[in-house]
Design a protein around this motif. Structure first.
Motif, PDB file in Angstrom:
ATOM      1  N   ASN A  39     -46.125 -10.394  42.699  1.00 34.38           N
ATOM      2  CA  ASN A  39     -45.741 -11.729  42.238  1.00 34.38           C
ATOM      3  C   ASN A  39     -44.302 -12.040  42.626  1.00 34.38           C
ATOM      4  O   ASN A  39     -43.996 -13.156  43.023  1.00 34.38           O
ATOM      5  CB  ASN A  39     -45.924 -11.849  40.722  1.00 34.38           C
ATOM      6  N   THR A  40     -43.420 -11.072  42.490  1.00 34.88           N
ATOM      7  CA  THR A  40     -42.019 -11.273  42.851  1.00 34.88           C
ATOM      8  C   THR A  40     -41.887 -11.555  44.346  1.00 34.88           C
ATOM      9  O   THR A  40     -41.164 -12.462  44.750  1.00 34.88           O
ATOM     10  CB  THR A  40     -41.180 -10.046  42.462  1.00 34.88           C
ATOM     11  N   THR A  42     -44.200 -12.740  46.314  1.00 34.32           N
ATOM     12  CA  THR A  42     -44.806 -14.038  46.598  1.00 34.32           C
ATOM     13  C   THR A  42     -43.863 -15.168  46.214  1.00 34.32           C
ATOM     14  O   THR A  42     -43.707 -16.139  46.959  1.00 34.32           O
ATOM     15  CB  THR A  42     -46.146 -14.177  45.842  1.00 34.32           C
ATOM     16  N   LYS A  43     -43.207 -15.037  45.054  1.00 39.26           N
ATOM     17  CA  LYS A  43     -42.245 -16.067  44.637  1.00 39.26           C
ATOM     18  C   LYS A  43     -41.090 -16.156  45.628  1.00 39.26           C
ATOM     19  O   LYS A  43     -40.631 -17.252  45.963  1.00 39.26           O
ATOM     20  CB  LYS A  43     -41.711 -15.754  43.242  1.00 39.26           C
ATOM     21  N   GLN A  44     -40.593 -15.025  46.098  1.00 40.44           N
ATOM     22  CA  GLN A  44     -39.505 -15.024  47.066  1.00 40.44           C
ATOM     23  C   GLN A  44     -39.948 -15.649  48.378  1.00 40.44           C
ATOM     24  O   GLN A  44     -39.192 -16.409  49.003  1.00 40.44           O
ATOM     25  CB  GLN A  44     -39.000 -13.610  47.292  1.00 40.44           C
ATOM     26  N   ALA A  47     -40.133 -19.409  47.887  1.00 37.90           N
ATOM     27  CA  ALA A  47     -38.788 -19.992  47.820  1.00 37.90           C
ATOM     28  C   ALA A  47     -38.177 -20.083  49.221  1.00 37.90           C
ATOM     29  O   ALA A  47     -37.533 -21.084  49.565  1.00 37.90           O
ATOM     30  CB  ALA A  47     -37.891 -19.171  46.898  1.00 37.90           C
TER      31      ALA A  47
END
Length: 138
Positions: A39-40, A42-44, A47
């Protein structure tokens, strides 16, 4: 069993019980950690895609010789190329959505949309107001 010695059957039985029990206890914790990392990442990645999309939209907005669809396709191509340079990839649909979101942000939040032809508004001069001259002594 004789005192002070190991019986192989006891050791094997112990290992056959402890290893699966430990796995059963630790597996949910390990899986949660893996999911959090995914998840981290994917979020990065999203962004980063947002930043590249904003840069692409800003660059494409000043290209008045391209149509709106050409600008969008060039921005999508730019975004996907930059993501591949970073070692990640996103789908074409995601890239189009990111570019569209960046365009809407650029147009509404930043007052951009400079690629559209701006026509000046003709305003008639008010005859009751005197134009300032440079000399205030009159």
């Amino acid at each position: 069993m004789i005192n002070g010695t190991f019986d192989y059957a006891s050791v094997i039985t112990f290992l056959l019980i402890v290893i699966p029990a430990t796995y059963k206890l630790l597996h949910p914790l390990i899986q949660a950690k893996i999911d959090t990392e995914r998840n981290t990442q994917t979020k990065q990645k999203m962004a980063l895609a947002d930043h590249y999309a904003q840069a692409a939209v800003a660059e494409m907005a000043v290209m008045a010789n391209l149509s709106k669809s050409d600008r969008k396709s060039e921005a999508v191509r730019f975004l996907m190329g930059k993501m591949l340079q970073q070692g990640t990839s996103i789908s074409n649909g995601t890239a189009q959505a990111k570019v569209e979101a960046a365009y809407q942000d650029y147009k509404h939040q930043l007052g951009g949309d400079v690629h559209t032809v701006q026509t000046p508004i003709q305003v008639a001069a008010d005859p009751d107001i005197k134009a300032p001259r440079g000399d205030e002594n009159e």
